[in-house]
Each structure stands twice: as C-alpha cells, then as structure tokens.
Design an enzyme around this catalytic site. Sequence first.
Site, PDB file in Angstrom:
ATOM      1  CG  HIS A 203      74.522  -7.822 -25.136  1.00  0.00           C
ATOM      2  ND1 HIS A 203      73.254  -7.284 -25.044  1.00  0.00           N
ATOM      3  CD2 HIS A 203      75.364  -6.849 -24.717  1.00  0.00           C
ATOM      4  CE1 HIS A 203      73.327  -6.047 -24.612  1.00  0.00           C
ATOM      5  NE2 HIS A 203      74.601  -5.760 -24.401  1.00  0.00           N
ATOM      6  CE  LYS A 205      73.386  -7.186 -20.624  1.00  0.00           C
ATOM      7  NZ  LYS A 205      74.643  -7.229 -21.269  1.00  0.00           N
ATOM      8  CG  ASP A 210      72.971 -24.593  -5.009  1.00  0.00           C
ATOM      9  OD1 ASP A 210      74.123 -24.871  -5.385  1.00  0.00           O
ATOM     10  OD2 ASP A 210      72.682 -24.255  -3.849  1.00  0.00           O
ATOM     11  CG  HIS A 443      72.154  -0.934 -19.499  1.00  0.00           C
ATOM     12  ND1 HIS A 443      72.161  -2.266 -19.152  1.00  0.00           N
ATOM     13  CD2 HIS A 443      73.139  -0.789 -20.427  1.00  0.00           C
ATOM     14  CE1 HIS A 443      73.107  -2.894 -19.818  1.00  0.00           C
ATOM     15  NE2 HIS A 443      73.718  -2.024 -20.609  1.00  0.00           N
ATOM     16  CE  LYS A 445      70.355  -4.278 -22.249  1.00  0.00           C
ATOM     17  NZ  LYS A 445      70.661  -2.966 -22.705  1.00  0.00           N
ATOM     18  CG  ASP A 450      47.750  -7.015 -26.631  1.00  0.00           C
ATOM     19  OD1 ASP A 450      47.717  -5.801 -26.904  1.00  0.00           O
ATOM     20  OD2 ASP A 450      47.468  -7.904 -27.443  1.00  0.00           O
TER      21      ASP A 450
END
Length: 548
Positions: A203, A205, A210, A443, A445, A450
């Site tokens: 999953h 991404k 370079d 979508h 995440k 704190d």
Amino acid sequence: MEHDRLPATPEGIGPPDRHETSGIQGRPEVSGHRLGILSIFVAGLLILALAGCATRLPTNVQRTPSVAFERFETTSTGQLFEESANRHPGKSGFALIRKGRPAFTGRIAMTAMAEKSLDLQYYIWEADTTGRILALRLVEAADRGVRVRLLVDDNNIAGRDSPIASLDAHPNIEIRIFNPFAHRGSRLFGYMTDFVRLNHRMHNKAIIADNAFAIVGGRNIGNHYFGVHTDANFRDLDIAAAGPVVRELSTVFDRFWNGDWSYPIAALVDRKYTEVDLRSTVAATRELIRQDDYPYPLDQDVEELMGQLDKIRDGFIWAPGMVVWDDPASIKKGIEESTMSKALHRKIYTLEKELLIESAYFVVLDRGVRAAKNLHEKGVRVRVLTNSLASNDVVAAHAGYAKRRKQLVENGVELYEMRPDSKSATVREKRIFTVGKSKAALHTKAIVFDRKAVFVGSYNLDPRSAAINTEMGLYVESAEMARQVIAYMDEGVLPYNSYRVELDEKGKLVWNTQKDGQPVRYTREPESTFWQRFMSGFIKMLPVEIHL
C-alpha cells in the site's frame, strides 16, 4: 527523548486504497482488496474445489539487483538542498503538500528535474489523465538517460500487462510487480486459489528523485487524488522531504525492489516486448493525453514551480525525522507483531495531552476501544476525522468502523465524519449531487501527537494496514510541522465540511452539522441511501473485520 520516538524496524529504519488501456493502469480503491475479501468470503466454498487448478508463478526469475543512486550531492537537486542540510546536522527538511493540483505539479517537476534516477512505488496507478501524463513524463526522463525504477502493486492492474511491459522495454525503465497474481486473467480466481499469499498487498506511495528529494503520503496516481476528476475527488495529504531521510526512503525502496516478492513484468508476460512496442504505446498514450481534458496549465505550473525552487527550499522545516515502514517479509506476523502497529501504540502510550487523527478508514477493534478509554481517563483529548457512509468509497470499511462507533463516543472520542459535499476536497467543477456518488471523500492518513510530532503516510487506522498490507510514512518531530498539520485537520472538522457524531439525551447516535449557517441534526447516517445502510448493516454481521 528516545522513548517518545517511533521504534526502528528490524531493517534499521523506522515502522504497518483503491480506472482504460495505455500506460500504467489501475482501478479505484473501491474495487480493491476489501471487495476482494467479501467476494472470497461469499465464494469461499469454491476454494477447495478449485485449489488444485491454481496457476503457479514463474520460477528461476532473473532479478538484477540494483540500489539507489549514491552520489546524490552531484545532482542539481542534491545541491539545492545540500547547504541547508549541512546547516541542520541530524535533521531533514519537510514541507506539506495539501492540495491536489500542486501535488501533481510537484511529481511532474520531479521527472523534469531528475538527472540520474527516479524511483517510484505505488499501490495504484490509474489509466486516466494524470496516470497517462506521469507515465509519459517517465519515458521522457528515461530518454534523457535517467534510470527509472517503478514498483507497482498487482491488485489493480488486471489485463494491463501489455502496455506496462511495453514501457519496461525502454532500456532505462524497469518495472516490477509486487506480489503478483499467478493467473493473469482473473483476480477473483487468483484470490480463490491463493488467498493467503495474495491477501497481502503493498500500500506504499512514494516518488524519489536522484536520492535527494521525495514525496510520500496518501496519494496514489490518478485523477481522484489530484483534484482532476469531474465527479469525485479525495481530500488527501503528502509530505515532501529532503536531506538524510531521503536516503532512508531509498533504502526502504531497495528492500522492496530487490526482494523475491517483486517480479519483473517481463517474467509475467508471454513474449518479449521491444522498442516497437514501446514507441507504439508512447504514441497511443500521447494521443490519449491530447484528447484528455487536464483542467490546469500543467507546463505553466511546472515552470512556475521550477522558478521558485529556492523559495520552496527556504520554506522547508528542518527537524528530526524518520521513515516508518513495514518490511514486506514480516507482513504475515499478525496485528500484535506489525511494526507500524507496535510503533503507533508505543507512541500513543507516551501522550500527555492530545491525539489528533485523520484517517480514511478507521476500523478499531476492542484493543482500540480500550486505548481510547485509557487515554480519556488519562486526560488526553482524542479527536478523529474519518469518512461518513455517504463519502466512504468502501462500504465494508465503514461497516467495520460503525461497529464500535458508539463505544468510541462513549469513551470520550471527539468523532467527526466527512460530508460528501465537503469543501475541503478539491472539486473540479460544480455538479448536482447524485445518489450513490460523492463529490468528496477522505483519503488522508495523518496523526498529530501532543502538538509536537506528526505522522503522514499510507497507513490507515484499520486491521488491514496494521497487519496485512505493507505501509510507509514519515514521522517528524516538529512543533511547527504539527501546527501546519493541525491547521489542515481543523479545516476538515468545520461544520460545513463534516458531521460531529454525538449522543443525544437518550444515548443514541446523532450527526450534527450546519447548512446555510443553520444547525442540522440527523438521526441516521446522513445523505446515505437505503442500499448503503443495508449493506453496511449486513457486513457488520460477517466475520471479516480483521480483513477490513
């Protein structure tokens, strides 16, 4: 202090979503593994009957080992950030990418800036406008002599081997497929005959140029992720990175790339693809791009970005940071042994004041409810924004979340659900809302600890991310980065963007929001259809929670 940091993985680096014919292709996450799980459950009795017919993966596969480009400081991108990195020893540079348009512009600019290497790792690469454009820009980079390594999960590329293998025919492009289906024609057949192995997906991404600059986060490659789709777009978040943490990202990429779970596309097709195939696919892709309707002046956007590189660099936040990831060799150990799951819980137990979460899928098990209760009793504020039933692209994931939603609210969690008409997700053009199709969906995440540290990546707070898939993200210890992520999160929970889920005087769930400046209360899943509510309720009764 060290105990406040996320722990390192066994590999020495930190930690455990979802459309045509040319270029790298995929399908929306709604057609991804969660629906596969339900299909398998319903068709489970057929597994035994078909197990003896399972196709096998090729053996003696030739994987030429390769590693990230090492002399990053000799490239223009490396030199751009080297002075800043030297002034901040032990730290890396970070910047948030909030909106879809600049998120895509940034990736295209990376293909133009790259001089030596481009490494890309994605769960989904859709065959739509943005997917085609980025694929073609990779070919253009390869034509300049840039080495391109592309690792794509196999869950969403059924029937697309030929165009992918055509691109792989370029001498400077190599494409590998993560955990491929042995049967190339039917994903359902593959799941039914080889479920245990195929249930584990990559999953992650990331794009790295370079070995000097990277973008990591929640966005796959496709129109929905970059504000380009005309009907529905995602609210999502990426984080750009420079400095030492990029070398960590490259080490993670190399681990995935060189493992025996990644198969060269050439080993999965039935013939050798040549330069003729490559140029035919490139020509077809270029013609499709010409016919496509990309809504923004991309070349102008890239030119403007390239002209502001010094300003962009000077705006980076330099702070301690680390890659948090799952080793693909350890994804079968289960939720208690998941690297990212352990890292998250270990960090949560150190909290003193506040935990802010924005997660597309929020499926907590009993352990999660207990954690919420403990935090509440400890005086730690917990706020969560996730999808509503109307905005969720996976009804099954919503069912898993809804199962313990009331318990979360009872245990002090400030719970918000994204509205399908949220203004916080880029909508390309105004259209009349149609039943069953949302203008906006969540979508993102991201987690803030704190107000001192953040995590941004691919990891949803659900059992699938915790124990089944591999995931990756960046953990940054910075109050300023936390402030910026909080500002992004605060926008998401505004009354015109979300519903506040609460209990009424009888202890029943209600959804409070505002429309036209006036308070509105719903007593059942707002803006949802009967069929959505029926399916959610039905799935809640099935023993599939651990796979959601």
